[in-house]
Design an enzyme around this catalytic site. Sequence first.
Site, PDB file in Angstrom:
ATOM      1  N   THR A 189      83.671  -4.043  25.362  1.00 28.25           N
ATOM      2  CA  THR A 189      84.944  -4.750  25.351  1.00 28.25           C
ATOM      3  C   THR A 189      85.135  -5.458  24.017  1.00 28.25           C
ATOM      4  O   THR A 189      84.270  -6.214  23.572  1.00 28.25           O
ATOM      5  CB  THR A 189      84.995  -5.772  26.497  1.00 28.25           C
ATOM      6  OG1 THR A 189      84.713  -5.096  27.729  1.00 28.25           O
ATOM      7  CG2 THR A 189      86.369  -6.408  26.587  1.00 28.25           C
ATOM      8  N   GLU A 205      87.236 -16.698  31.512  1.00 31.31           N
ATOM      9  CA  GLU A 205      86.008 -16.458  30.755  1.00 31.31           C
ATOM     10  C   GLU A 205      86.416 -16.308  29.300  1.00 31.31           C
ATOM     11  O   GLU A 205      87.103 -15.352  28.939  1.00 31.31           O
ATOM     12  CB  GLU A 205      85.270 -15.216  31.239  1.00 31.31           C
ATOM     13  CG  GLU A 205      83.969 -14.986  30.458  1.00 31.31           C
ATOM     14  CD  GLU A 205      83.155 -13.811  30.969  1.00 31.31           C
ATOM     15  OE1 GLU A 205      82.434 -13.199  30.150  1.00 31.31           O
ATOM     16  OE2 GLU A 205      83.226 -13.507  32.177  1.00 31.31           O
ATOM     17  N   HIS A 225      80.437  -4.100  35.603  1.00 33.99           N
ATOM     18  CA  HIS A 225      81.762  -3.641  35.195  1.00 33.99           C
ATOM     19  C   HIS A 225      81.868  -2.163  35.529  1.00 33.99           C
ATOM     20  O   HIS A 225      81.214  -1.333  34.901  1.00 33.99           O
ATOM     21  CB  HIS A 225      81.947  -3.877  33.694  1.00 33.99           C
ATOM     22  CG  HIS A 225      83.276  -3.429  33.168  1.00 33.99           C
ATOM     23  ND1 HIS A 225      83.600  -3.496  31.828  1.00 33.99           N
ATOM     24  CD2 HIS A 225      84.361  -2.895  33.777  1.00 33.99           C
ATOM     25  CE1 HIS A 225      84.821  -3.039  31.643  1.00 33.99           C
ATOM     26  NE2 HIS A 225      85.294  -2.654  32.812  1.00 33.99           N
ATOM     27  N   ARG A 258      81.404   5.391  32.807  1.00 32.65           N
ATOM     28  CA  ARG A 258      80.455   5.734  31.739  1.00 32.65           C
ATOM     29  C   ARG A 258      79.066   5.182  31.967  1.00 32.65           C
ATOM     30  O   ARG A 258      78.098   5.700  31.439  1.00 32.65           O
ATOM     31  CB  ARG A 258      80.975   5.269  30.380  1.00 32.65           C
ATOM     32  CG  ARG A 258      80.970   3.761  30.201  1.00 32.65           C
ATOM     33  CD  ARG A 258      81.354   3.358  28.795  1.00 32.65           C
ATOM     34  NE  ARG A 258      82.727   3.725  28.494  1.00 32.65           N
ATOM     35  CZ  ARG A 258      83.369   3.334  27.395  1.00 32.65           C
ATOM     36  NH1 ARG A 258      82.743   2.599  26.510  1.00 32.65           N
ATOM     37  NH2 ARG A 258      84.609   3.675  27.186  1.00 32.65           N
ATOM     38  N   ARG A 292      83.813   0.798  35.036  1.00 35.28           N
ATOM     39  CA  ARG A 292      84.873   1.305  34.178  1.00 35.28           C
ATOM     40  C   ARG A 292      85.577   2.488  34.829  1.00 35.28           C
ATOM     41  O   ARG A 292      85.001   3.213  35.648  1.00 35.28           O
ATOM     42  CB  ARG A 292      84.318   1.717  32.816  1.00 35.28           C
ATOM     43  CG  ARG A 292      84.016   0.536  31.893  1.00 35.28           C
ATOM     44  CD  ARG A 292      83.473   1.006  30.561  1.00 35.28           C
ATOM     45  NE  ARG A 292      83.336  -0.109  29.616  1.00 35.28           N
ATOM     46  CZ  ARG A 292      84.253  -0.429  28.700  1.00 35.28           C
ATOM     47  NH1 ARG A 292      85.360   0.290  28.609  1.00 35.28           N
ATOM     48  NH2 ARG A 292      84.060  -1.434  27.882  1.00 35.28           N
ATOM     49  N   HIS A 307      73.907  -2.556  31.138  1.00 33.76           N
ATOM     50  CA  HIS A 307      73.119  -1.829  30.133  1.00 33.76           C
ATOM     51  C   HIS A 307      71.945  -1.082  30.766  1.00 33.76           C
ATOM     52  O   HIS A 307      71.455  -0.102  30.190  1.00 33.76           O
ATOM     53  CB  HIS A 307      72.641  -2.792  29.054  1.00 33.76           C
ATOM     54  CG  HIS A 307      73.777  -3.371  28.267  1.00 33.76           C
ATOM     55  ND1 HIS A 307      74.514  -2.616  27.378  1.00 33.76           N
ATOM     56  CD2 HIS A 307      74.334  -4.595  28.265  1.00 33.76           C
ATOM     57  CE1 HIS A 307      75.462  -3.375  26.849  1.00 33.76           C
ATOM     58  NE2 HIS A 307      75.377  -4.578  27.375  1.00 33.76           N
ATOM     59  N   GLY A 337      74.421 -10.240  29.098  1.00 36.85           N
ATOM     60  CA  GLY A 337      73.789  -8.987  29.497  1.00 36.85           C
ATOM     61  C   GLY A 337      72.954  -8.357  28.405  1.00 36.85           C
ATOM     62  O   GLY A 337      71.748  -8.207  28.528  1.00 36.85           O
ATOM     63  N   HIS A 350      80.114 -12.727  26.140  1.00 36.21           N
ATOM     64  CA  HIS A 350      80.199 -11.612  25.203  1.00 36.21           C
ATOM     65  C   HIS A 350      79.488 -11.938  23.894  1.00 36.21           C
ATOM     66  O   HIS A 350      79.904 -12.816  23.153  1.00 36.21           O
ATOM     67  CB  HIS A 350      81.638 -11.179  24.895  1.00 36.21           C
ATOM     68  CG  HIS A 350      81.707  -9.740  24.438  1.00 36.21           C
ATOM     69  ND1 HIS A 350      81.691  -8.676  25.312  1.00 36.21           N
ATOM     70  CD2 HIS A 350      81.740  -9.201  23.211  1.00 36.21           C
ATOM     71  CE1 HIS A 350      81.741  -7.538  24.640  1.00 36.21           C
ATOM     72  NE2 HIS A 350      81.762  -7.827  23.357  1.00 36.21           N
TER      73      HIS A 350
END
Length: 241
Positions: free
Chosen positions: A101, A151, A43, A49, A45, A10, A213, A191
Amino acid sequence: MPFLCVNVDHVATIRQARHGIEPDPVTAAAMCELAGAVGIIMHLREDRRHVQDRDIDMISRTIQTDFHFEMAATEEMQQIALRIDPATVCLVPEKREELTTEGGLNCIGQEKRLTEYLAPLHEKGIGSSLFIDADADQIKAAKAIGAEYVEIHTGHFADAPTRTEQKAELARIIDGIKMSQDLGLKVNLGHGLNYVNILDFANVPGIVEYSIGHSIMSRAIYVGIDRAVRDMVEIIRTFAD
């Protein structure tokens, strides 16, 4: 005692809003380590992004704790993982149109492909995790694939609109944790976890790591990264008391 791993994606998202150089997720990662995180998650991607290749390269050279590399199961990402040599890779589903996700990886029917995909990573000594829903068939497939960790996706629990629905999702996750552990899999959770809903896992034994996160970076806007990470570390530390 369970540990905290911090996802710094983030920070990169804010940077990419203006395609500039700040804030730097690599700097944020170092601050998270100093505040007590035992691992950093990024991550990369396919559409780049938020996290960029430069971030992954710098983290792999400067990290003092464990680097957990989240990625789609593509040939490109496999080659990047082999080059940067993270502590673990975590295979996640990836859709271009999603904001974040949305669910676990579907391992059912992919056991052979994912076993073969992970083989060169395992040969290099890189650990592996599969980001999956707390579903019995997915857990069995994860075991067949040969991953060291799963996870468990906690997003449905975190997003449940009522406490009754949240409790139902929590029970499902706890069943999934126990089944995974019974099969010899190490279990991480991640998550949507925040400073409040994580307390529902205080008495759940055997969790290795919490991957968090968004809530940490959200709090960091108000109190700074150091305080935000230390607050979460302290909550998780109480789980072992």
